[in-house]
Design a protein around this motif. Structure first.
Motif, PDB file in Angstrom:
ATOM      1  N   LEU A   1       0.812  -1.226   0.000  1.00  0.00           N
ATOM      2  CA  LEU A   1       0.000   0.000   0.000  1.00  0.00           C
ATOM      3  C   LEU A   1       0.841   1.269   0.000  1.00  0.00           C
ATOM      4  N   ARG A   2       2.081   1.162  -0.388  1.00  0.00           N
ATOM      5  CA  ARG A   2       3.003   2.288  -0.443  1.00  0.00           C
ATOM      6  C   ARG A   2       2.963   2.918  -1.832  1.00  0.00           C
ATOM      7  N   SER A   3       2.893   4.241  -1.880  1.00  0.00           N
ATOM      8  CA  SER A   3       2.861   4.951  -3.155  1.00  0.00           C
ATOM      9  C   SER A   3       4.077   4.612  -4.001  1.00  0.00           C
ATOM     10  N   LEU A   4       3.852   4.347  -5.288  1.00  0.00           N
ATOM     11  CA  LEU A   4       4.966   4.047  -6.180  1.00  0.00           C
ATOM     12  C   LEU A   4       5.838   5.267  -6.442  1.00  0.00           C
ATOM     13  N   SER A   5       5.245   6.448  -6.354  1.00  0.00           N
ATOM     14  CA  SER A   5       6.008   7.657  -6.673  1.00  0.00           C
ATOM     15  C   SER A   5       6.595   8.346  -5.440  1.00  0.00           C
ATOM     16  N   HIS A   6       5.965   8.152  -4.273  1.00  0.00           N
ATOM     17  CA  HIS A   6       6.404   8.827  -3.052  1.00  0.00           C
ATOM     18  C   HIS A   6       6.387   7.807  -1.909  1.00  0.00           C
ATOM     19  N   PRO A   7       7.523   7.214  -1.599  1.00  0.00           N
ATOM     20  CA  PRO A   7       7.569   6.102  -0.637  1.00  0.00           C
ATOM     21  C   PRO A   7       7.238   6.468   0.807  1.00  0.00           C
ATOM     22  N   ASP A   8       7.096   7.753   1.107  1.00  0.00           N
ATOM     23  CA  ASP A   8       6.691   8.128   2.462  1.00  0.00           C
ATOM     24  C   ASP A   8       5.173   8.300   2.563  1.00  0.00           C
ATOM     25  N   VAL A   9       4.445   7.940   1.500  1.00  0.00           N
ATOM     26  CA  VAL A   9       2.984   8.041   1.474  1.00  0.00           C
ATOM     27  C   VAL A   9       2.400   6.642   1.288  1.00  0.00           C
ATOM     28  N   TYR A  10       1.408   6.338   2.104  1.00  0.00           N
ATOM     29  CA  TYR A  10       0.650   5.094   1.979  1.00  0.00           C
ATOM     30  C   TYR A  10      -0.806   5.457   1.717  1.00  0.00           C
ATOM     31  N   ALA A  11      -1.447   4.741   0.808  1.00  0.00           N
ATOM     32  CA  ALA A  11      -2.860   4.974   0.507  1.00  0.00           C
ATOM     33  C   ALA A  11      -3.635   3.709   0.827  1.00  0.00           C
ATOM     34  N   ILE A  12      -4.795   3.875   1.454  1.00  0.00           N
ATOM     35  CA  ILE A  12      -5.593   2.720   1.854  1.00  0.00           C
ATOM     36  C   ILE A  12      -7.067   2.959   1.513  1.00  0.00           C
ATOM     37  N   GLY A  13      -7.817   1.862   1.461  1.00  0.00           N
ATOM     38  CA  GLY A  13      -9.241   1.965   1.187  1.00  0.00           C
ATOM     39  C   GLY A  13      -9.533   2.405  -0.235  1.00  0.00           C
TER      40      GLY A  13
ATOM     41  N   LEU B   1      -8.796  -3.960  -6.428  1.00  0.00           N
ATOM     42  CA  LEU B   1      -9.770  -4.154  -5.366  1.00  0.00           C
ATOM     43  C   LEU B   1     -10.931  -3.193  -5.568  1.00  0.00           C
ATOM     44  N   ARG B   2     -12.146  -3.661  -5.329  1.00  0.00           N
ATOM     45  CA  ARG B   2     -13.302  -2.779  -5.492  1.00  0.00           C
ATOM     46  C   ARG B   2     -13.419  -1.858  -4.283  1.00  0.00           C
ATOM     47  N   MET B   3     -14.035  -0.704  -4.502  1.00  0.00           N
ATOM     48  CA  MET B   3     -14.243   0.238  -3.416  1.00  0.00           C
ATOM     49  C   MET B   3     -15.277  -0.339  -2.470  1.00  0.00           C
ATOM     50  N   SER B   4     -14.877  -0.630  -1.265  1.00  0.00           N
ATOM     51  CA  SER B   4     -15.772  -1.253  -0.299  1.00  0.00           C
ATOM     52  C   SER B   4     -15.090  -1.330   1.048  1.00  0.00           C
ATOM     53  N   CYS B   5     -15.902  -1.521   2.079  1.00  0.00           N
ATOM     54  CA  CYS B   5     -15.382  -1.765   3.420  1.00  0.00           C
ATOM     55  C   CYS B   5     -14.611  -3.085   3.440  1.00  0.00           C
ATOM     56  N   ALA B   6     -15.101  -4.073   2.686  1.00  0.00           N
ATOM     57  CA  ALA B   6     -14.457  -5.383   2.646  1.00  0.00           C
ATOM     58  C   ALA B   6     -13.027  -5.295   2.135  1.00  0.00           C
ATOM     59  N   SER B   7     -12.764  -4.369   1.217  1.00  0.00           N
ATOM     60  CA  SER B   7     -11.409  -4.165   0.716  1.00  0.00           C
ATOM     61  C   SER B   7     -10.613  -3.244   1.639  1.00  0.00           C
ATOM     62  N   GLY B   8     -11.283  -2.213   2.155  1.00  0.00           N
ATOM     63  CA  GLY B   8     -10.580  -1.170   2.885  1.00  0.00           C
ATOM     64  C   GLY B   8      -9.965  -1.609   4.183  1.00  0.00           C
ATOM     65  N   VAL B   9     -10.687  -2.401   4.987  1.00  0.00           N
ATOM     66  CA  VAL B   9     -10.170  -2.797   6.297  1.00  0.00           C
ATOM     67  C   VAL B   9      -8.874  -3.599   6.187  1.00  0.00           C
ATOM     68  N   PRO B  10      -8.789  -4.618   5.320  1.00  0.00           N
ATOM     69  CA  PRO B  10      -7.507  -5.329   5.191  1.00  0.00           C
ATOM     70  C   PRO B  10      -6.368  -4.441   4.701  1.00  0.00           C
ATOM     71  N   THR B  11      -6.664  -3.451   3.848  1.00  0.00           N
ATOM     72  CA  THR B  11      -5.585  -2.562   3.406  1.00  0.00           C
ATOM     73  C   THR B  11      -5.094  -1.697   4.558  1.00  0.00           C
ATOM     74  N   ALA B  12      -5.992  -1.335   5.476  1.00  0.00           N
ATOM     75  CA  ALA B  12      -5.573  -0.576   6.661  1.00  0.00           C
ATOM     76  C   ALA B  12      -4.643  -1.412   7.529  1.00  0.00           C
ATOM     77  N   TRP B  13      -4.992  -2.679   7.726  1.00  0.00           N
ATOM     78  CA  TRP B  13      -4.120  -3.570   8.501  1.00  0.00           C
ATOM     79  C   TRP B  13      -2.742  -3.667   7.849  1.00  0.00           C
ATOM     80  N   GLN B  14      -2.742  -3.925   6.540  1.00  0.00           N
ATOM     81  CA  GLN B  14      -1.480  -4.120   5.823  1.00  0.00           C
ATOM     82  C   GLN B  14      -0.594  -2.882   5.904  1.00  0.00           C
ATOM     83  N   ALA B  15      -1.167  -1.715   5.645  1.00  0.00           N
ATOM     84  CA  ALA B  15      -0.367  -0.488   5.658  1.00  0.00           C
ATOM     85  C   ALA B  15       0.188  -0.199   7.045  1.00  0.00           C
TER      86      ALA B  15
END
Length: 411
Positions: free
Chosen positions: A270-282, A295-309
């Motif tokens: 979940l780390r930005s490809l262009s700016h490694p100090d930025v993480y995007a989630i959800g 991943l589709r826009m949804s709570c089901a996708s967003g929560v695991p990305t928050a954990w990962q980041a």
């Protein structure tokens, strides 16, 4: 004399929806407050259960979940403000107070971008002026007031046959059986579901008296009607627009690498490809899932990305091993009013399989999922190992390094 103090590593999380709130709480659990200054920015004072906005719109009361209580004693600093700009080259965020006051710049070393999404009008004329959205609390409350003022027999048109549209139409029809509710879908009703799922969805909409217009696109929205692509006029005292989501526009205004949708392009962590100090989630992230599909826009996708980041940031700051995880889907949980539901089981890459749970048991299942998601946000620092948290690596007289990579999965 040389300053040998170590400044705390500054982490700012933008947005306190499901993903932002969970990420902030998880970071607070993973990192020591002596090492990091963790700030969560949001314009709302309490958590918004976005998956329940259709319930709020029909007059149901939702339990308040104040952020001040949720994050008390965690070390997370709450900032009630609107994000107005992000400068990823200078590592600053500009915020405006929720109430009147001057804008302010906040500096960061690591940024977690979780501003999410809102409704997508697709540029259809009249939508902004005459349609209602339930992508957030303000829109749901406006719709609530409008629905409450409708008399018996008033026509309500829900545009969009996806998950949000189906939930909105069935909730309104169940709560207000005196209204004439119609659902407009571009394709077949429930065309993403299994045959069993489609049959149940049609059965429920029929029982609720919902008129379904399939294979229909809306080309214009007016004060008292909507016009379809073939020129048909459908009466609408209220139009509810649920035809997809659009991400917050701030990312696209930065030098971050974004997709055509405005989502931030990220790697597997979940780390930005262009700016490694930025993480995007959800919803804000263009993240790839099973089958190399976004991943589709949804709570089901967003929560695991928050954990990962959160886990990745903690690992990189403390010299730990970056976790390897992937988001996979199990089911789609759909409420069809308060007494009916549909749980559609899916493959890892979100394609429907034959199995589906329906009826009251499915409604209970969906309710438990919603309560579980809200519990996870309301208890953001629980459920993680209580082992001693490692010290953030840093340098004297300067900020700790901005998420210097440790060995982990390749981008």
């Amino acid at each position: 004399m040389k300053d040998h103090t170590v400044r705390k590593h500054r982490i700012i999380v933008l947005g306190a929806g499901y993903t932002g709130a969970i990420a902030a709480g998880r970071l607070a659990r993973r990192l020591r407050r002596e090492d990091v200054a963790l700030t969560l920015v949001d314009a709302e004072a309490d958590f918004v259960e976005r998956v329940r906005m259709h319930q709020l719109a029909v007059g149901q009361e939702l339990r308040p979940r104040p952020f001040a209580e949720m994050f008390a004693g965690t070390g997370v600093a709450l900032r009630l403000a609107r994000v107005t700009a992000v400068d990823v080259d200078r590592r600053t965020v500009t915020v405006a107070p929720a109430e009147d006051g001057p804008a302010e710049e906040l500096g960061y070393d690591t940024l977690v971008y979780a501003l999410g999404s809102g409704w997508n009008t697709h540029g259809v004329p009249g939508t902004t002026e005459h349609a209602h959205d339930i992508a957030g609390r303000p829109g749901a409350l406006r719709l609530r007031e409008r629905l409450a003022g409708l008399g018996a027999g008033a026509p309500v048109v829900v545009v969009g046959g996806g998950l949000t549209g189906v939930e909105a139409a069935t909730e309104i029809a169940e709560a207000r059986p005196d209204l004439g509710v119609a659902l407009v879908a571009r394709g077949e009703l429930g065309d993403w579901l299994s045959p069993k799922g489609r049959r149940h969805l049609r059965k429920v909409t029929d029982e609720l008296g919902i008129t379904v217009h399939e294979h229909t696109a809306v080309s214009d929205v007016a004060a008292g009607h909507v016009t379809t692509a073939d020129g048909t006029s459908l009466p609408a005292a209220v139009t509810v627009w649920t035809a997809g989501f659009a991400v917050h526009p701030i990312a696209r205004a930065t030098t971050l690498e974004t997709s055509d949708t405005g989502q931030i392009v990220v790697d597997a962590t979940l780390r930005s490809l262009s700016h490694p100090d930025v993480y995007a989630i959800g919803d804000a992230a263009l993240a790839m899932g099973p089958g190399d599909k976004p991943l589709r826009m949804s709570c089901a996708s967003g929560v695991p990305t928050a954990w990962q980041a959160a886990d990745t940031i903690a690992a990189r700051l403390t010299g730990g091993k970056v976790p390897e995880a992937s988001v996979r889907y199990v089911n789609q949980c759909i409420s069809l009013g308060r007494s009916e539901g549909l749980i559609q089981y899916v493959t890892a890459d979100d394609r429907a399989v034959d199995a589906a749970l329906t009826g009251r048991l499915a409604a209970l299942y969906k309710e438990l999922v919603c309560k579980g998601a809200a519990w996870g946000v309301a208890h953001p620092t629980l459920g993680l190992p209580s082992r001693r948290r490692p010290v953030v690596r840093g340098t004297t007289g300067a900020a700790a390094p901005a998420a210097t990579p440790a060995p982990g999965p390749a981008s």
